[in-house]
Scaffold this motif. Structure first.
Motif, short mmCIF file in Angstrom:
data_model
loop_
_atom_site.label_atom_id
_atom_site.label_comp_id
_atom_site.label_asym_id
_atom_site.label_seq_id
_atom_site.Cartn_x
_atom_site.Cartn_y
_atom_site.Cartn_z
N TYR A 37 -20.30 -9.32 42.56
CA TYR A 37 -20.94 -8.28 42.27
C TYR A 37 -20.86 -7.27 43.38
O TYR A 37 -21.50 -6.12 43.37
N ALA A 38 -20.36 -7.60 44.38
CA ALA A 38 -20.30 -6.61 45.72
C ALA A 38 -19.38 -5.35 45.27
O ALA A 38 -18.31 -5.35 44.46
N ARG A 39 -19.79 -4.27 45.77
CA ARG A 39 -19.23 -3.04 45.59
C ARG A 39 -17.83 -2.98 46.51
O ARG A 39 -16.83 -2.32 46.34
N GLU A 40 -17.95 -3.60 47.64
CA GLU A 40 -16.63 -3.75 48.43
C GLU A 40 -15.63 -4.72 47.80
O GLU A 40 -16.09 -5.71 47.13
N GLY A 41 -14.41 -4.35 47.92
CA GLY A 41 -13.39 -5.07 47.59
C GLY A 41 -13.31 -6.36 48.59
O GLY A 41 -13.63 -6.35 49.71
N ILE A 42 -13.09 -7.73 47.98
CA ILE A 42 -13.14 -8.59 48.88
C ILE A 42 -11.83 -9.51 48.39
O ILE A 42 -11.41 -9.84 47.34
N MET A 43 -11.19 -9.95 49.77
CA MET A 43 -9.88 -10.56 49.59
C MET A 43 -9.82 -11.84 50.48
O MET A 43 -10.34 -11.68 51.59
N ILE A 44 -9.72 -12.78 49.98
CA ILE A 44 -9.51 -14.24 50.68
C ILE A 44 -8.27 -14.63 50.91
O ILE A 44 -7.46 -14.75 49.75
N THR A 45 -7.72 -14.96 51.90
CA THR A 45 -6.26 -15.49 52.21
C THR A 45 -6.25 -16.65 52.97
O THR A 45 -7.19 -17.08 53.63
N SER A 46 -5.16 -17.47 52.83
CA SER A 46 -4.94 -18.64 53.54
C SER A 46 -4.50 -18.18 55.09
O SER A 46 -4.31 -17.16 55.54
N ALA A 47 -4.53 -19.19 56.01
CA ALA A 47 -4.18 -18.97 57.58
C ALA A 47 -2.62 -18.37 57.55
O ALA A 47 -2.28 -17.62 58.65
N GLN A 48 -1.98 -18.62 56.43
CA GLN A 48 -0.55 -17.95 56.45
C GLN A 48 -0.50 -16.87 55.74
O GLN A 48 0.67 -16.35 55.69
N GLY A 49 -1.59 -16.31 55.43
CA GLY A 49 -1.91 -14.81 54.70
C GLY A 49 -1.39 -14.60 53.22
O GLY A 49 -0.86 -13.80 52.90
N ILE A 50 -1.64 -16.00 52.44
CA ILE A 50 -1.31 -15.69 51.01
C ILE A 50 -2.65 -15.57 50.43
O ILE A 50 -3.59 -16.43 50.81
N ILE A 51 -2.79 -14.69 49.53
CA ILE A 51 -3.88 -14.45 48.84
C ILE A 51 -4.34 -15.48 47.89
O ILE A 51 -3.69 -15.90 46.99
N LEU A 52 -5.69 -15.98 48.33
CA LEU A 52 -6.27 -17.05 47.44
C LEU A 52 -7.21 -16.76 46.43
O LEU A 52 -7.41 -17.21 45.48
N GLU A 53 -8.07 -15.71 46.53
CA GLU A 53 -9.00 -15.20 45.71
C GLU A 53 -9.34 -13.50 45.94
O GLU A 53 -9.40 -13.24 47.25
N SER A 106 -4.88 -6.93 39.20
CA SER A 106 -5.68 -7.87 38.85
C SER A 106 -5.55 -9.10 39.61
O SER A 106 -4.82 -9.21 40.47
N ARG A 107 -6.43 -10.07 39.41
CA ARG A 107 -6.67 -11.30 40.06
C ARG A 107 -5.25 -12.01 40.01
O ARG A 107 -4.79 -12.44 40.91
N GLU A 108 -4.65 -12.26 38.64
CA GLU A 108 -3.66 -13.07 38.48
C GLU A 108 -2.39 -12.31 39.05
O GLU A 108 -1.40 -13.02 39.77
N GLU A 109 -2.18 -10.93 39.36
CA GLU A 109 -1.26 -10.53 40.07
C GLU A 109 -1.47 -10.44 41.58
O GLU A 109 -0.24 -10.58 42.35
N ALA A 110 -2.59 -10.59 42.13
CA ALA A 110 -2.83 -10.68 43.44
C ALA A 110 -2.77 -12.25 44.31
O ALA A 110 -2.02 -12.44 45.07
N VAL A 111 -3.58 -13.00 43.34
CA VAL A 111 -3.35 -14.49 44.02
C VAL A 111 -1.93 -14.94 44.04
O VAL A 111 -0.98 -14.91 43.03
N GLY A 112 -1.71 -15.51 45.24
CA GLY A 112 -0.37 -16.27 45.47
C GLY A 112 0.61 -15.28 46.15
O GLY A 112 1.74 -15.52 46.64
N ASN A 113 0.31 -13.93 46.03
CA ASN A 113 0.92 -12.79 46.87
C ASN A 113 0.66 -12.62 48.24
O ASN A 113 -0.42 -13.32 48.70
N SER A 114 1.14 -11.83 49.13
CA SER A 114 0.99 -11.49 50.31
C SER A 114 0.05 -10.28 50.24
O SER A 114 0.43 -9.41 49.38
N PRO A 115 -0.79 -9.80 51.32
CA PRO A 115 -1.46 -8.43 51.10
C PRO A 115 -0.54 -7.38 51.59
O PRO A 115 -0.86 -6.24 51.34
N SER A 116 0.86 -7.85 51.74
CA SER A 116 1.60 -6.67 51.95
C SER A 116 2.06 -6.18 50.73
O SER A 116 2.81 -4.99 50.45
#
Length: 437
Positions: free
Chosen positions: A148-164, A176-186
């Motif tokens: 419910y946070a108004r801020e965007g939240i992105m959790i990545t692994s230490a290697q920089g892969i989006i986890l959630e 979407s979540r499906e498009e982001a998870v598994g990708n890099s923040p780049s």
């Protein structure tokens, strides 16, 4: 210790439409101690809603039959979750209904219990569901904040892969979540920042464990947006970084508003020329440069002749059009390094760079006069004005301060008006004793 831990008689709501099954469960719960649980019965979800909302019951745990008169299967769990969002659910299933059990757990039930279990197993299931629910309270609270946070939240692994990512991430970025998870923040990279920016970003993040600043990113739509971001490193007990958590807010509108306000503070709203504030700043910069490099500049005041009759005859709308058109024409006569400003009304000022002798200005000043006296067409009328221009120079000997320099240009402008207007005059300053043209 929480309220649940201290409560000696947990309140149990049994939602079961078979009276015999419901009574059997009630007896099993109370067979060793009649005060071990406070038991309430409901025959359907609507009946449970009545008991909870109308009678004020706040159960500590719910025993839920999946198949009720007003709901069946996993839909029963979902609807009960809506009815009691923070109450642990234990579903009652058939002995071999494993598929239904798995779906119920995925839908939000804490545990399951096969119908026909012995009383001891039933009581244990109730106690364990309460303990698990209490233990997981912090995690549920964290998930509530995450979702419910108004801020965007992105959790990545230490290697920089989006986890959630959370819903606000999707709202802000368009991914979407499906498009982001598994990708890099780049995935969001806009190309706005240099490699050095990202190098410094990672150095700071690893050395300090956090980074905070402004990043320009790109939405899925291709639109560039600006975000204020905080990134924190998450470490395991040994101190190794295992994840990064980024929180960001979209500040694009605030940046645009800030840019607009800064522009309004330094530019004339009607002509979009520099205003008096910016003119004075650029004049100070130009005189300082001339002092350092031994160059000369010219400063000019320009006043429109015949502007008041245009306003009086045709109105301010016509006058505004004249000011805008004349400003555009004069700007086209100047070099990029020169400054044309509107001081207010029909008064303009100029800073002309690198002028060695007055004769250099003749052609430019003639072009400015021609640009001004060319008629402006407004609603079928030819609106005509001319200009009187006064010019002074910097530096002078003896040295002169900027207020006096401006005063000289103003005096020269009035000399031009006295000569009949539609002309220019040089101030007879030392070293530039040029007669008025």
């Amino acid at each position: 210790m929480s309220e649940v831990s201290l409560k000696k008689q947990p309140s149990v709501l049994i939602i079961e439409d078979e009276p015999g099954d419901a009574e059997l469960i009630r007896l099993q719960l109370l067979e060793r101690d009649a005060k071990a649980f406070e038991v309430h019965l409901a025959t359907s979800l609507s009946d449970a809603k009545r008991v909870m909302h109308n009678e004020g019951l706040k159960p500590d745990v719910i025993l839920l039959d999946l198949n009720l008169p007003d709901s069946t299967g996993t839909d029963t769990v979902c609807r009960c979750r809506e009815l009691a969002p923070d109450v642990p659910l234990v579903v009652l299933t058939g002995l071999d209904d494993h598929a239904a059990t798995e779906m119920a757990i995925e839908a939000g039930a804490e545990d399951y219990l096969s119908k026909g279990e012995d009383a001891s197993s039933l009581r244990k299931a109730i106690r364990y569901s309460l303990l698990r629910h209490e233990r997981d309270a912090s995690e549920r609270l964290a998930m509530t904040v995450f979702n419910y946070a108004r801020e965007g939240i992105m959790i990545t692994s230490a290697q920089g892969i989006i986890l959630e990512v959370n819903d606000s991430f999707t709202r802000i970025t368009g991914y979407s979540r499906e498009e982001a998870v598994g990708n890099s923040p780049s995935l969001l990279s806009s190309g706005h920042h240099t490699p050095q920016f990202y190098e410094e970003f990672w150095v700071t993040l690893f050395e300090k464990g956090h980074w905070e600043g402004e990043i320009w990113n790109r939405r899925k739509s291709g639109e560039i947006f600006v975000e204020n971001m905080t990134v924190s490193a998450v470490r395991d007990p040994s101190g190794e970084i295992i994840q990064f958590v980024a929180l960001f807010t979209d500040v694009t509108e605030q940046k645009e508003l800030q840019t607009q306000l800064e522009h309004l503070a330094h530019f004339d709203a009607l002509t979009d020329l520099p205003n008096r504030v910016l003119f004075n700043y650029r004049l100070n910069q130009s005189t300082a440069y001339a002092d350092r490099h031994g160059t000369r500049i010219a400063v000019a005041y320009l006043d429109l002749d015949g502007f008041k009759p245009v306003n009086d005859t045709h109105g301010h709308a016509a006058g505004d059009v004249v000011l805008q058109e004349v400003a555009k024409r004069m700007q086209a006569c100047l070099r990029d390094e020169d400054t044309l400003a509107r001081l207010g009304g029909d008064e303009f000022s100029l800073v002309l760079e690198s002028v060695q002798v007055p004769e250099q200005l003749g052609g430019l000043l003639d072009r400015l006069l021609e640009a001004v006296r060319k008629p402006v067409i407004w609603e079928g009328h030819e609106l005509k004005v001319t200009a009187s221009i006064g010019v002074s120079f910097y530096p002078q000997s003896p040295s002169i301060e900027i207020p006096e320099l401006l005063h000289q240009a103003d005096e020269a402008m009035y000399q031009a008006k006295e000569k009949g207007k539609n002309c220019y005059a040089f101030h007879p300053c030392v070293g530039f004793n040029k007669a008025a043209v």
